[in-house]
Design an enzyme around this catalytic site. Structure first.
Site, PDB file in Angstrom:
ATOM      1  CG  HIS A 128      19.339  11.972  72.696  1.00 52.11           C
ATOM      2  ND1 HIS A 128      19.855  12.770  71.712  1.00 52.11           N
ATOM      3  CD2 HIS A 128      18.467  11.082  72.273  1.00 52.11           C
ATOM      4  CE1 HIS A 128      19.255  12.268  70.574  1.00 52.11           C
ATOM      5  NE2 HIS A 128      18.693  11.036  70.909  1.00 52.11           N
ATOM      6  CG  ASP A 145      23.467  13.955  71.513  1.00 56.78           C
ATOM      7  OD1 ASP A 145      22.595  13.577  72.192  1.00 56.78           O
ATOM      8  OD2 ASP A 145      24.187  13.047  71.093  1.00 56.78           O
ATOM      9  CG  ASP A 183      17.219  10.718  66.768  1.00 53.58           C
ATOM     10  OD1 ASP A 183      16.942  10.589  68.087  1.00 53.58           O
ATOM     11  OD2 ASP A 183      18.134  10.047  66.244  1.00 53.58           O
ATOM     12  CD  GLU A 198      20.687   8.566  71.913  1.00 56.02           C
ATOM     13  OE1 GLU A 198      20.079   7.284  71.719  1.00 56.02           O
ATOM     14  OE2 GLU A 198      21.039   9.148  70.978  1.00 56.02           O
ATOM     15  CD  GLU A 199      21.630  10.231  68.169  1.00 49.61           C
ATOM     16  OE1 GLU A 199      22.009   9.127  67.943  1.00 49.61           O
ATOM     17  OE2 GLU A 199      20.474  10.605  67.996  1.00 49.61           O
ATOM     18  CG  ASP A 228      15.416   9.011  71.262  1.00 49.77           C
ATOM     19  OD1 ASP A 228      15.114   9.513  69.988  1.00 49.77           O
ATOM     20  OD2 ASP A 228      16.440   8.446  71.639  1.00 49.77           O
ATOM     21  CG  HIS A 247      21.299   8.554  63.012  1.00 54.82           C
ATOM     22  ND1 HIS A 247      21.819   7.571  63.782  1.00 54.82           N
ATOM     23  CD2 HIS A 247      20.447   9.291  63.942  1.00 54.82           C
ATOM     24  CE1 HIS A 247      21.587   7.630  65.087  1.00 54.82           C
ATOM     25  NE2 HIS A 247      20.633   8.494  64.946  1.00 54.82           N
TER      26      HIS A 247
END
Length: 487
Positions: free
Chosen positions: A77, A79, A116, A146-147, A170, A459
């Protein structure tokens, strides 16, 4: 951008990562990275296009001698989660990530790193650009958003992809091969209330909860980390019950998929209780720090007296129900899996709390590998907030990914891993929301698997990627592509 990143091995991987990380790419603002990826594919002379939702797909033919192998989808992904420390001055919309090497780790200065899923995306780019890596026909699928909603995967239509095997890059532990994941649903509680004037003879305080680790609300939910919103509510509950504290505003947390690290509230109390309030609060702060001393050694809770008290506050009756609903709402692990050792089955993250100016919003992300359990916990949260008069909305629901024990590509990966590392890989399901389950809804015959390099602290501004693990991951990926089964 430090040249030291570009000099890391394998250079083909780290150079693509450095190129990617120079492009701002927050979720729901992927215009620049979409243009970047399309330009990358077009410059290589490969078939490159967007689908209706703006996922980018790049096709590369098989290398000589590999034409009879099953076509493969390489997926990541575009983003990334944008989080920074409060003291860090950084504009995610205009700046590239400032990376540096720290021993075996690549880190970013005060922000998330974007490994990530940037390292997975960079690996796909390196394969697309390669001239000497054997591989079958490849479709590179770069999904968006995705996030914060899995929007790209949810809206990818059937019939676009031609691959028979999907390799999702991922996963964040290099000794794990993922064959299943949790689904999720956003639970949002909102309410309006009529503010009232702050009583005469009141003093104001700003309460700040900070210094928490934060982290991924799926992969880190079992670690006993502090949740800034729950800690703040504990303080507000006690202050309200014992001293008539009234809330003027709260701003806690940011993203649904990040365990909240900070919360700030402005409150008032009657001046007559000032000294006793400060003493009592310090006792509670000491208790909380003692409880979390192992997992949150840097937790800091600060009380700052305001020059003037806030002019308006939440009415006592509305506040009575709010702090109790927040106390009742479940946060953290709800149930462990009965089928997989040490796997969280169901959990919730009370991610963001915003209160003030007569408006209240509480945002949660509920996850489970069992669809019925996901909805059970979502309804429990709904009930807690409806009892205080909130409107509760469910949105962004996505399915989990059910493990396929008969996967042909799983046999390929486990064999290669054992040969390369002289030990067996851990075949697992994870509590994060991988896109495989969603993609499988429109491509049910596709054989899917997920793996990746070791990334810690995703994150959060502590996100870091292991250099040695990236080398291991790259070697693994190259051998997998050379070993794809025949059609």
């Amino acid at each position: 951008m430090s040249q030291e990143i570009r000099n890391l091995e394998p250079k083909v991987l780290w150079n693509q990562f450095a190129n990617l990380n120079a492009v701002p790419r927050p979720s729901k603002k992927e215009e620049r990275v979409i243009a970047f990826m399309k330009d990358f594919g077009n410059q290589l002379g490969l078939e490159t296009f967007e689908d209706d939702i703006r996922n980018v797909i790049i096709r590369k033919p098989a290398t000589p001698g590999m034409e009879n192998r099953k076509p493969v989808v390489l997926q990541g992904h575009l983003d990334m989660v944008h989080q920074k420390n409060a003291a860090t001055v950084f504009d995610f919309d205009t700046q590239g990530i400032d990376m540096y090497v720290d021993g075996d780790w690549v880190r970013a200065r005060g922000t998330t790193l974007g490994a990530d899923n940037g390292l997975g995306v960079a690996a796909i780019m390196a394969i697309l650009e390669s001239k000497d890596i054997p591989h079958p026909a490849i479709e590179a699928l770069f999904t968006i958003d995705e996030e914060t909603g899995m929007t790209g995967a949810l809206n990818l239509k059937g019939g676009i992809l031609q691959g028979q095997i999907l390799l999702n890059l991922d996963t964040e532990e290099d000794d794990e091969i993922d064959i299943g994941c949790a689904g999720g649903i956003d639970v949002t509680a909102t309410a309006e209330y009529d503010e009232e004037p702050t009583p005469e003879g009141s003093v104001g305080y700003t309460i700040t909860v900070k210094g928490l680790n934060g982290g991924h609300s799926g992969m880190d939910i079992h670690k006993g980390l502090g949740n800034a919103n729950k800690i703040m509510n504990r303080l507000l509950f006690d202050g309200f019950d014992n001293f008539g504290l009234q809330i003027a505003s709260i701003q806690g947390g940011s993203l649904r998929n990040a365990i909240p690290r900070e919360s700030v509230a402005q409150v008032t109390i009657a001046e007559v209780y000032d000294e006793a309030f400060v003493f009592d609060m310090q006792q509670i702060v000491n208790e909380i720090k003692l409880e979390l001393q192992s997992t949150e050694p840097n937790l800091d809770i600060v009380f700052e007296k305001l020059d003037t008290a806030p002019a308006k506050v939440m009415p006592s009756i509305a506040q009575f129900y709010f702090v109790r609903a927040m106390y009742t709402a479940h946060n953290g692990v709800y149930r462990m899996s009965a089928d997989f050792d040490n796997l969280v089955e169901t959990s919730n993250n009370i991610a963001k709390v915003v209160l003030g100016n007569g408006q209240l919003s509480v945002q949660c992300l509920t996850r489970s590998s069992v669809e019925s359990a996901k909805m059970d916990l979502a309804n429990a949260l709904r009930s807690a907030f409806e009892l205080m008069g909130c409107e509760v909305e469910f949105s962004g629901s996505y399915p989990g990914w059910t493990p396929n024990a008969k996967s042909e590509i799983l046999d390929v990966l486990t064999s290669i891993y054992e040969k390369q590392n002289n030990e067996k890989a851990k075949v697992v399901a994870c509590h994060a929301g991988l896109e495989c389950g969603i993609l499988g809804a429109n491509y049910p015959e596709m054989d899917m698997i997920s793996f990746g390099p070791t990334i810690h602290g995703a994150h959060s501004p502590d996100e870091r990627a292991s250099i040695s693990s990236a080398q291991k991951f790259w070697k693994f990926l190259v051998e997998i592509l050379a070993s794809i089964p025949v059609k």
